[in-house]
Design an enzyme around this catalytic site. Structure first.
Site, PDB file in Angstrom:
ATOM      1  N   THR A 120      -3.698   6.483   1.686  1.00 25.07           N
ATOM      2  CA  THR A 120      -3.914   7.908   1.976  1.00 25.07           C
ATOM      3  C   THR A 120      -4.600   8.592   0.798  1.00 25.07           C
ATOM      4  O   THR A 120      -4.261   9.712   0.415  1.00 25.07           O
ATOM      5  CB  THR A 120      -2.586   8.625   2.325  1.00 25.07           C
ATOM      6  OG1 THR A 120      -1.760   7.774   3.127  1.00 25.07           O
ATOM      7  CG2 THR A 120      -2.853   9.898   3.141  1.00 25.07           C
ATOM      8  N   LYS A 167     -11.189   0.068   6.858  1.00 20.00           N
ATOM      9  CA  LYS A 167      -9.898   0.279   7.499  1.00 20.00           C
ATOM     10  C   LYS A 167     -10.166   0.951   8.844  1.00 20.00           C
ATOM     11  O   LYS A 167     -10.891   1.953   8.911  1.00 20.00           O
ATOM     12  CB  LYS A 167      -9.027   1.175   6.617  1.00 20.00           C
ATOM     13  CG  LYS A 167      -7.763   1.670   7.294  1.00 20.00           C
ATOM     14  CD  LYS A 167      -6.899   2.463   6.337  1.00 20.00           C
ATOM     15  CE  LYS A 167      -5.676   3.016   7.058  1.00 20.00           C
ATOM     16  NZ  LYS A 167      -4.595   3.395   6.141  1.00 20.00           N
ATOM     17  N   GLU A 203       0.879  -1.182   0.000  1.00 11.06           N
ATOM     18  CA  GLU A 203       0.000   0.000   0.000  1.00 11.06           C
ATOM     19  C   GLU A 203       0.914   1.229   0.000  1.00 11.06           C
ATOM     20  O   GLU A 203       1.428   1.630   1.036  1.00 11.06           O
ATOM     21  CB  GLU A 203      -0.900   0.002   1.238  1.00 11.06           C
ATOM     22  CG  GLU A 203      -1.778   1.239   1.350  1.00 11.06           C
ATOM     23  CD  GLU A 203      -2.405   1.402   2.725  1.00 11.06           C
ATOM     24  OE1 GLU A 203      -2.575   2.563   3.170  1.00 11.06           O
ATOM     25  OE2 GLU A 203      -2.729   0.367   3.371  1.00 11.06           O
ATOM     26  N   ARG A 242       1.590  10.140   0.593  1.00 12.21           N
ATOM     27  CA  ARG A 242       2.127  11.113   1.550  1.00 12.21           C
ATOM     28  C   ARG A 242       3.364  11.825   1.012  1.00 12.21           C
ATOM     29  O   ARG A 242       3.860  12.761   1.641  1.00 12.21           O
ATOM     30  CB  ARG A 242       2.484  10.408   2.865  1.00 12.21           C
ATOM     31  CG  ARG A 242       1.298   9.753   3.547  1.00 12.21           C
ATOM     32  CD  ARG A 242       1.716   9.035   4.818  1.00 12.21           C
ATOM     33  NE  ARG A 242       0.637   8.208   5.351  1.00 12.21           N
ATOM     34  CZ  ARG A 242       0.739   7.457   6.437  1.00 12.21           C
ATOM     35  NH1 ARG A 242       1.890   7.424   7.100  1.00 12.21           N
ATOM     36  NH2 ARG A 242      -0.282   6.732   6.842  1.00 12.21           N
TER      37      ARG A 242
END
Length: 216
Positions: A75, A135, A48, A52
């Site tokens: 993200t 999640k 994953e 960022r």
């Protein structure tokens, strides 16, 4: 065998089958190829890659060229990022929260999506969109395994994928719950090791994590 994974479809079950989804932060896309190779050698071929850093899109593109690696985008907070991630070869989407536009765009593209949800209302929103896996982030901040166990009582059939504060030391607390098919974590792909090019260390950490999960 395909020359890359770009455009290849995967299921949520396949993504979670290793019990661990490594959360990868890439500061320099030049490390992406060797990082992916190390994860494959460590028998943990799922990544994953988080949005960022500025290097994330290129890193996804490079890592998705490895046919043995399942690459996702983390993200993801806008529908535009969903499109960008898929264009870069991402095969699944992970969001830190419940954003209906993100979820709907991923579903339109027929890509597995794991939205962040830690409250009953958020979980109900996710369920209303036809999803069964959320999640749980940041897991340690929102009560950890005990909180998930409590939430699983009213939300029978919902799967939780906790991330944030999950480690080799407490992974068993989460994976012992039937509602948790997999956890997310970064301890086996520490950013410092990635940046330093310590790929043998990453391979070893991945192997240790897989062995520990398999023993549960």
């Amino acid at each position: 065998m395909p020359s890359s994974n770009k455009g290849a479809k995967v299921s949520a079950a396949e993504i979670q089958s290793r019990k661990i989804v490594p959360v990868v932060v890439v500061d320099d896309a030049a490390t992406a190829s060797e990082l992916g190779d190390a994860m494959v050698r460590g028998n943990l071929p799922v990544a994953e890659v988080t949005f960022r850093t500025a290097a994330a899109p290129k890193a996804m593109e490079i890592m998705s060229s490895n046919p043995e690696l399942i690459v996702g985008a983390g993200t993801v907070i806008t529908a535009e990022q969903v499109d960008q991630a898929i264009d870069c070869g991402a095969q699944f989407i992970v969001s830190p929260g419940t954003n209906i536009e993100v979820i709907e765009r991923a579903l339109e593209l027929d890509v597995p999506v794991f939205p962040g949800a830690v409250t009953p209302s958020e979980i109900m929103t996710v369920l209303s969109l036809g999803l069964k896996t959320v999640k749980f982030f940041p897991a340690s901040t929102f009560g950890g395994a005990a909180a998930i166990k409590s939430l699983s009582a009213p939300f029978v059939g919902v799967n939780f994928m906790p991330t944030g504060g999950v480690s080799l030391n407490n992974m068993a607390d989460y994976l012992s719950l039937s509602c948790i098919p997999a956890v997310g974590g970064s301890w086996m792909v520490p950013a410092a090791a990635v940046n330093a090019g310590e790929f043998e260390k990453i391979e070893r950490l991945c192997s240790e994590a897989v062995a520990a999960a398999a023993a549960l």
